[in-house]
Design a protein around this motif. Structure first.
Motif, mmCIF file in Angstrom:
data_model
loop_
_atom_site.group_PDB
_atom_site.id
_atom_site.type_symbol
_atom_site.label_atom_id
_atom_site.label_comp_id
_atom_site.label_asym_id
_atom_site.label_seq_id
_atom_site.Cartn_x
_atom_site.Cartn_y
_atom_site.Cartn_z
ATOM 1 N N HIS A 279 43.192 44.853 56.101
ATOM 2 C CA HIS A 279 41.738 44.564 56.005
ATOM 3 C C HIS A 279 41.228 43.620 57.051
ATOM 4 O O HIS A 279 41.591 42.529 57.237
ATOM 5 N N SER A 280 40.091 44.329 57.760
ATOM 6 C CA SER A 280 39.472 43.596 58.754
ATOM 7 C C SER A 280 38.445 42.777 58.213
ATOM 8 O O SER A 280 38.036 41.644 58.682
ATOM 9 N N THR A 281 38.084 43.020 56.581
ATOM 10 C CA THR A 281 37.172 41.973 55.872
ATOM 11 C C THR A 281 37.896 41.231 55.022
ATOM 12 O O THR A 281 37.232 40.627 54.276
ATOM 13 N N PHE A 282 39.156 40.870 55.312
ATOM 14 C CA PHE A 282 39.897 39.957 54.473
ATOM 15 C C PHE A 282 39.057 38.606 54.475
ATOM 16 O O PHE A 282 38.826 38.087 55.783
ATOM 17 N N VAL A 283 38.931 37.979 53.605
ATOM 18 C CA VAL A 283 38.226 36.728 53.398
ATOM 19 C C VAL A 283 38.916 35.570 52.443
ATOM 20 O O VAL A 283 39.520 35.973 51.267
ATOM 21 N N LEU A 434 48.461 34.917 41.776
ATOM 22 C CA LEU A 434 47.258 35.130 42.427
ATOM 23 C C LEU A 434 46.038 35.116 41.400
ATOM 24 O O LEU A 434 46.166 36.075 40.635
ATOM 25 N N ASP A 435 45.184 34.310 41.681
ATOM 26 C CA ASP A 435 43.898 34.474 40.686
ATOM 27 C C ASP A 435 42.797 35.063 41.478
ATOM 28 O O ASP A 435 42.908 35.210 42.665
ATOM 29 N N VAL A 436 41.588 34.867 40.882
ATOM 30 C CA VAL A 436 40.369 35.526 41.378
ATOM 31 C C VAL A 436 40.153 34.497 42.538
ATOM 32 O O VAL A 436 40.235 33.312 42.521
ATOM 33 N N LEU A 437 38.995 35.118 43.328
ATOM 34 C CA LEU A 437 38.387 34.307 44.309
ATOM 35 C C LEU A 437 37.488 33.189 43.764
ATOM 36 O O LEU A 437 36.740 33.524 42.566
ATOM 37 N N ASP A 438 37.245 32.125 44.523
ATOM 38 C CA ASP A 438 36.237 31.131 44.051
ATOM 39 C C ASP A 438 34.905 31.853 44.523
ATOM 40 O O ASP A 438 34.784 32.462 45.265
ATOM 41 N N PRO A 439 33.848 31.335 43.772
ATOM 42 C CA PRO A 439 32.543 31.822 44.003
ATOM 43 C C PRO A 439 32.077 32.069 45.331
ATOM 44 O O PRO A 439 31.598 33.014 45.937
ATOM 45 N N GLU A 440 32.328 30.930 46.284
ATOM 46 C CA GLU A 440 31.851 31.059 47.537
ATOM 47 C C GLU A 440 32.661 32.141 48.217
ATOM 48 O O GLU A 440 32.093 32.976 49.322
ATOM 49 N N GLU A 441 34.018 32.058 47.948
ATOM 50 C CA GLU A 441 34.843 33.333 48.942
ATOM 51 C C GLU A 441 34.411 34.533 48.352
ATOM 52 O O GLU A 441 34.180 35.525 49.184
ATOM 53 N N ALA A 442 33.917 34.655 46.904
ATOM 54 C CA ALA A 442 33.662 35.900 46.522
ATOM 55 C C ALA A 442 32.343 36.529 47.142
ATOM 56 O O ALA A 442 32.111 37.597 47.722
ATOM 57 N N VAL A 443 31.203 35.798 47.386
ATOM 58 C CA VAL A 443 30.093 35.891 48.149
ATOM 59 C C VAL A 443 30.284 36.242 49.480
ATOM 60 O O VAL A 443 29.687 37.167 49.915
ATOM 61 N N ALA A 444 31.063 35.461 50.136
ATOM 62 C CA ALA A 444 31.637 35.669 51.660
ATOM 63 C C ALA A 444 32.234 37.316 51.799
ATOM 64 O O ALA A 444 31.984 37.958 52.702
ATOM 65 N N LEU A 445 33.033 37.736 51.001
ATOM 66 C CA LEU A 445 33.661 39.129 50.816
ATOM 67 C C LEU A 445 32.605 40.117 50.665
ATOM 68 O O LEU A 445 32.448 40.922 51.479
ATOM 69 N N VAL A 446 31.735 39.850 49.837
ATOM 70 C CA VAL A 446 30.662 41.043 49.732
ATOM 71 C C VAL A 446 29.732 40.756 50.971
ATOM 72 O O VAL A 446 29.419 41.937 51.414
ATOM 73 N N ARG A 447 29.568 39.962 51.513
ATOM 74 C CA ARG A 447 28.352 39.619 52.616
ATOM 75 C C ARG A 447 29.164 39.986 53.909
ATOM 76 O O ARG A 447 28.408 40.723 54.797
ATOM 77 N N THR A 448 30.485 40.150 54.004
ATOM 78 C CA THR A 448 31.450 40.665 55.141
ATOM 79 C C THR A 448 31.274 42.272 55.048
ATOM 80 O O THR A 448 31.329 42.715 56.125
ATOM 81 N N ILE A 449 31.432 42.749 53.929
ATOM 82 C CA ILE A 449 31.664 44.270 53.828
ATOM 83 C C ILE A 449 30.308 44.652 53.652
ATOM 84 O O ILE A 449 29.856 45.653 54.691
ATOM 85 N N CYS A 450 29.362 44.165 53.313
ATOM 86 C CA CYS A 450 28.075 44.740 53.181
ATOM 87 C C CYS A 450 27.240 44.054 54.306
ATOM 88 O O CYS A 450 26.341 43.022 54.079
ATOM 89 N N VAL A 451 27.147 44.343 55.744
ATOM 90 C CA VAL A 451 26.513 43.889 56.542
ATOM 91 C C VAL A 451 25.080 43.880 56.345
ATOM 92 O O VAL A 451 24.529 45.003 56.250
ATOM 93 N N GLY A 452 24.267 42.581 56.588
ATOM 94 C CA GLY A 452 22.789 42.797 56.568
ATOM 95 C C GLY A 452 22.522 42.423 55.186
ATOM 96 O O GLY A 452 21.105 42.350 54.780
ATOM 97 N N ALA A 453 23.333 41.814 54.052
ATOM 98 C CA ALA A 453 23.087 41.519 52.749
ATOM 99 C C ALA A 453 22.114 40.146 53.147
ATOM 100 O O ALA A 453 22.415 39.489 53.935
ATOM 101 N N PRO A 454 21.366 39.771 52.069
ATOM 102 C CA PRO A 454 20.518 38.717 51.958
ATOM 103 C C PRO A 454 21.417 37.533 52.227
ATOM 104 O O PRO A 454 22.422 37.203 51.501
#
Length: 988
Positions: A279-283, A434-454
């Motif tokens: 994945h190029s969006t791996f965070v 493997l556990d879920v992402l921490d909150p900061e990583e989770a936000v970073a993943l969404v914003r990496t995939i959704c370019v232009g997110a606020p």
């Protein structure tokens, strides 16, 4: 990576290029308890092997504001640090303190060593230099010295470490460009340039890499962006070297082209056609990735087997592919991949023979030469791998037997296996959960995939969005994809649609990504299993979505499903094995938020009648269990008078070994009880099957809230958990109003009045208690009406209406005496004694309080549980006698009464507030006797108890005596006690 243990190895390895970590020589982490202790270690670790004076450490730790006791405090910290570290790690000498470490005993030292060796070998052996720099940049685990924030002296060092890491990255990029590896380097250089947009050297490297990749327009754009930023931010033009490179690219100068006459790069390893692209969006996942890469390095003595387990959608495959791609050059004979389909919701798991055929085909075996039997295929697989260095990725394994014939057996090879459940019994394997992402990583993943997110802000919307997605990578990828397709939607609108738990699974599906299918694939496998326990676990899963519970016990699931408790316990264990629930402690199970949403979706498919029946069984189980708690907390007489009839309508609960066990159980279950009460308070539960064994119109399922208020009253009183009590009462009042149930209204008003009195809201309390008394009498519940009447007396005392309080107390006592001894009668006598204390009539107060003890003695002689069931009332009586002795100036008697009361308080583990008052009064009595040291200790203990109480609820009650208004020789002999009385009303 920590050095391996062995002869001459340092006792610790310290990592500062990210969060501060201390590892033993064996790689085990060492926890440091306080921020300042971590700061001290960081200061010493930045100068390993060198002594640092105590004064220097103090100045750095306190940033110039050094307290007078700083040297002594530093010595204390050093002593604590020495205890935390392995022996011999921390030395002391005339010049100060030092860590007994070589430079390479820290990751900073290791980084410098790798840089030095790379620079020495760059000219003669650039490929070896590049390998050293690869290792150097992998030492970064985040921002250096993360988590060490209370030491300003470290802030400057952080910037220097960032510069060192950037230097290593730039030298690595330069070697890659010099070796013609611009295609491989361009993405990494672009990422680094975005993180450091004013760094000209990175911009130059990016321009050159883009130009050599045939992306000259982008290279020129990178220059323009750099120039605009430098002019805007700093008011300067790019440097001469950067401008020359720009001109050379414009001219197409030969020196900007790819280097010529380089040796051919090594042939790419064999790669399975099915091997997924990274994945190029791996965070994120830095720590997990580092762990996996460390595992894959240990192949010299034998094959490395890395087992990665985790829930569906947590990102096991993405991490595995990322790691495999990163180390592909170490396995020149092949990257092999097969999806074993152990988590495929539509297809059965891949047969072992078919998996072997897939691997053999990737290794070049023609289709017509593939053996037909599994054993022959396995033998050929082993022969084909002999002498080769390959990395085998086995994705979505089902169990150890599924993978055993597929694993490499030769040194130099490795395998990564992913699975939903931990695979046990695989010799020599290393496990990574493997556990879920921490909150900061989770936000970073969404914003990496959704370019232009606020951008994230302080509103908390991003945190809520990723929380509703459970921080689960698959869910985050889906919602990010949907957000990108609907750019006009505001963030709050996505949050609104995800809040609906019943419809959340529908929102988390797009194209070929379906979270519900991923999460429930394990349920399908359990349902198809030949094991009865597995099939039962699958059948239980929808019942996890029937109720509002967040936590399940074997008993609660057994009630929901209508099966024996041992079968429910086995089913929960299997669901935990399948990563569908977690078990935070033995006997308790919690589904992940999104798993719960999937269960809610599955529960909707159950017949409505069965959903209703399950809730009835669950509510009855809870009430039976809560009655078992209550029986331990109330006296035998109160249980017989107020609870036995009600408890008999519900299943018998467990037997608790003592008060503390019952209190702990109630505290752990309180949140679930409140959630269930609020769920069942809906109008749809006013009719139909009710709580009682027989059709009882007064006990519909929605009356669960008022039933809970009655049975939990004692627990909520002794734990002073008023916020929870008020929430339950508000729920019960809504139902009572809708059903026009005056008896329920009476229960609510009486308890609300008692809580208001405990909070010091005396006028409100008196009004509510009088209303409760009136309502009980209006429905003919005369005995129950005595409870709010008795609780009214202390409120009247606080309102200054003491004669009226005495009259009320004596009336209730007269009404209850003919019923024989009880805890309620004892409590009434205690309250009457306190009324007399307020008037200064000490003889009448003593008569009432000693009568309370006499009642207790008679009650204890009659009941099998003896003093254990009367401790609450005895403590209150002894507290009153302590107060009486203080008011009379008899300090010795006050000490004796207080210590007797505290013995019972410690044994019974109830009434923290009364215990705090006893310690406070004991302190005053000891002070009056001149025992000042013991007095201070008692006062400290009183404050500790109040602090523990206030930490649970913001309780604004005062346990300390009002010493400021008292003469130095102790309490006044008359005119009332120097304590505000907190009443101890009968609880039933």
């Amino acid at each position: 990576m920590a050095p391996r243990a062995g002869y001459g190895r340092p006792p610790v390895y310290i990592r500062l290029l990210g969060p501060l970590e201390v590892l033993t020589a064996e790689g085990a982490p060492i926890a440091l308890s306080t921020p300042r202790l971590r700061s001290l270690l960081a200061l010493l670790a930045l100068q390993p092997g060198r002594s640092v004076e105590a004064d220097v450490l103090a100045d750095q730790l306190w940033a110039g504001e050094v307290p007078p006791t700083a040297r002594a405090t530093v010595r204390t910290y050093v002593m604590r640090l020495r205890k935390a570290l392995p022996p011999g790690s921390l030395g002391t000498g005339p010049e100060g303190y030092r860590l007994v470490l070589e430079e390479t005993g820290t990751d900073i030292g290791r980084l410098r060593e790798l840089l030095r060796r790379a620079r020495e070998s760059a000219a003669a052996d650039p490929d070896s230099a590049l390998a050293l720099l690869d290792e150097a940049v992998r030492l970064r685990r985040g921002t250096p010295l993360t988590g060490v924030t209370d030491c300003p002296a470290l802030a400057g060092r952080r910037a220097g470490l960032e510069e060192l890491l950037l230097t290593a990255a730039e030298e690595r990029f330069q070697l890659m460009l010099d070796r013609g590896r611009h295609q491989e380097a361009v993405a990494e250089i672009a990422e680094a340039a975005r993180a450091h947009p004013l760094r000209e050297h990175l911009a130059e490297q990016l321009m050159l890499a883009l130009h050599r990749c045939g992306r000259t327009a982008e290279a020129l754009h990178a220059y323009r962006s750099l120039r605009e930023l430098l002019v805007e931010e700093l008011g300067v033009e790019p440097g001469a070297r950067t401008r020359r490179l720009h001109q050379a690219i414009l001219r197409g100068a030969p020196e900007t082209g790819a280097p010529q006459d380089l040796p051919a790069p090594p042939a790419a390893p064999v790669r399975s056609p099915a091997f997924p692209a990274a994945h190029s969006t791996f965070v994120g996942r830095r720590r997990d990735l580092a762990t996996l890469l460390d595992c894959l390095r240990e192949v010299a003595a034998g094959p490395a087997i890395c087992l990665v387990d985790g829930a569906g959608g947590v990102g096991k495959s993405s991490l595995t592919v990322r790691a495999a791609t990163a180390v592909a050059d170490r396995f020149p004979d092949g990257l092999l991949y097969v999806d074993l389909r152990g988590a495929d919701p539509l297809r059965p798991p891949l047969d072992t023979r078919d998996a072997l055929h897939s691997l053999l085909a990737d290794l070049g075996v023609p289709h017509d030469q593939l053996p037909t039997g599994a054993e022959a295929a396995s033998a050929l697989h082993r022969r084909r791998l002999r002498g080769r260095r390959v990395l085998v990725v086995l994705d979505n394994a089902l169990d150890p037997a599924h993978i055993a014939p597929l694993l490499p057996a030769e040194p130099g090879s490795a395998a990564i296996v992913t699975s939903r459940t931990p695979l046990l019994g695989v010799d020599g394997a290393r496990h990574l959960h493997l556990d879920v992402l921490d909150p900061e990583e989770a936000v970073a993943l969404v914003r990496t995939i959704c370019v232009g997110a606020p951008e994230p802000d302080s509103s908390g919307e991003w945190a809520e969005l990723v929380r509703l997605c459970g921080h689960l990578p698959l869910a985050l990828r889906i919602i990010a994809t949907r957000m990108a397709a609907r750019p006009e939607w505001a963030l709050g609108e996505w949050i609104a649609v995800l809040r609906d738990e019943r419809g959340r699974m529908d929102q988390l599906a797009v194209a070929d990504l379906d979270l519900r299918a991923s999460l429930t694939a394990g349920i399908g496998q359990l349902a198809r299993s030949g094991s009865g326990t597995d099939r039962e676990a699958a059948a239980c899963f929808p019942y996890l979505g029937v109720s509002a519970l967040a936590r399940y016990l074997p008993g609660s699931l057994a009630a929901l499903r209508g099966i024996p408790e041992d079968r429910a316990a086995a089913a929960l264990d299997r669901l935990a094995d399948a990563q569908l629930v977690t078990s935070p402690r033995p006997g308790a199970y919690t589904p992940h938020d999104l798993v719960r949403a999937a269960a809610v979706s599955e529960a909707a498919r159950l017949p409505g009648r069965e959903q209703r029946a399950a809730l009835v069984r669950l509510a009855r189980w809870w009430l039976g269990t809560l009655h078992a708690v209550n029986r331990v907390l109330v006296g035998e007489g109160e249980y017989e008078e107020f609870h036995r009839h009600s408890a008999a309508r519900f299943p018998a609960g467990p037997e608790f070994t003592g008060t503390q066990a019952a209190l702990t159980w109630a505290q752990d279950g309180l949140g679930d009880v409140i959630a269930l009460a609020e769920q069942l308070a809906a109008p749809e539960y006013d009719g139909g099957a009710g709580l009682a064994d027989t059709a009882d119109a007064r006990a519909p399922l929605s009356s669960f809230a008022v039933e809970v208020c009655r049975v939990l009253e004692r627990y909520l009183t002794v734990s002073h958990n008023w916020l929870a009590q008020e929430r339950l009462l508000a729920t019960a009042l809504r139902v009572a109003g809708r059903l026009d149930d005056d008896h329920a209204r009476a229960v609510v008003s009486s308890q609300q009045g008692k809580v208001a009195g405990q909070r010091g809201e005396w006028e409100r309390a008196a009004g509510l208690l009088r209303e409760g008394q009136r309502l009980f009498r209006s429905v003919g519940a005369v005995t129950e009406s005595l409870v709010p009447q008795a609780n009214l007396a202390p409120c009247l005392v606080e309102l200054g209406r003491i004669d009226e309080a005495i009259e009320v107390s004596e009336a209730v006592i007269a009404a209850r005496r003919d019923r024989g001894p009880s805890g309620s009668l004892c409590s009434l006598l205690n309250n009457l004694g306190h009324c007399y204390l307020h008037t200064g009539d000490l003889k009448s107060a003593e008569r009432a309080l000693t009568s309370a003890l006499d009642v207790l003695a008679e009650l204890e002689a009659r009941t099998p549980s003896g003093r254990a069931s009367t401790a609450y009332y005895r403590i209150s009586a002894l507290s009153g006698l302590t107060e009486l002795a203080l008011a009379d100036g008899d300090f010795a008697a006050a000490v004796e009464w207080a210590e007797r009361g505290l013995e019972h308080a410690d044994a019974a583990a109830v009434n923290t507030l009364e215990a705090a008052r006893l310690h406070s009064m004991l302190a005053d009595a000891l002070h009056g006797l001149g025992h000042n040291e013991r007095s201070r200790a008692a006062k400290r203990r009183s404050r500790e108890l109040m602090a523990s109480l206030n930490s649970r609820e913001d309780v604004a009650l005062e346990a300390d005596s009002r010493a400021a208004g008292r003469p130095a020789d102790g309490p006044r002999a008359g005119g009332g006690p120097p304590y505000r009385h907190r009443h101890s009303p009968p609880q039933e």
